[in-house]
Design an enzyme around this catalytic site. Sequence first.
Site, short mmCIF file in Angstrom:
data_model
loop_
_atom_site.label_atom_id
_atom_site.label_comp_id
_atom_site.label_asym_id
_atom_site.label_seq_id
_atom_site.Cartn_x
_atom_site.Cartn_y
_atom_site.Cartn_z
N ARG A 177 0.83 -1.19 0.03
CA ARG A 177 0.40 0.37 0.23
C ARG A 177 0.93 1.21 -0.06
O ARG A 177 0.20 2.16 -0.94
CB ARG A 177 -0.36 -0.15 1.31
CG ARG A 177 -2.07 -1.06 0.66
CD ARG A 177 -3.33 -1.14 2.60
NE ARG A 177 -1.86 -1.36 3.77
CZ ARG A 177 -2.35 -0.72 4.33
NH1 ARG A 177 -3.39 -0.34 5.66
NH2 ARG A 177 -1.84 -0.81 5.95
N ASN B 283 -6.13 -2.72 2.67
CA ASN B 283 -5.74 -4.37 2.31
C ASN B 283 -7.18 -4.92 2.66
O ASN B 283 -7.62 -4.30 3.58
CB ASN B 283 -5.01 -4.74 3.69
CG ASN B 283 -3.42 -4.37 4.24
OD1 ASN B 283 -3.16 -4.41 2.85
ND2 ASN B 283 -3.03 -4.17 5.18
#
Length: 92
Positions: free
Chosen positions: A20, A38
């Site tokens: 990320r 996530n």
Amino acid sequence: MPQVIRRFHITGKVQGVYFRHSTRVEAERLAVTGYARNLPNGSVEVVVQGPAGAVERLRQWLHQGPKMARVETVLELELERDTLPPPQFEIL
């Protein structure tokens, strides 16, 4: 240049490898907005908006991800214009 909005679902070893954060760095470099988060099943969702060429470059990058990631699949979906991501790239 036309703006596009895309949602990507990335599977493989993509959590716990700075996926990320690395996606945010790449998105900011390409000047696109959106988010990465996530998902409970171990995958990552990325929603991005920007010029078609920049979104395409991010799509290509997602197929590899950061150094420690092992991307298995990248599924892509074009979103409607009323599904706008945040004004800057965020990690959720």
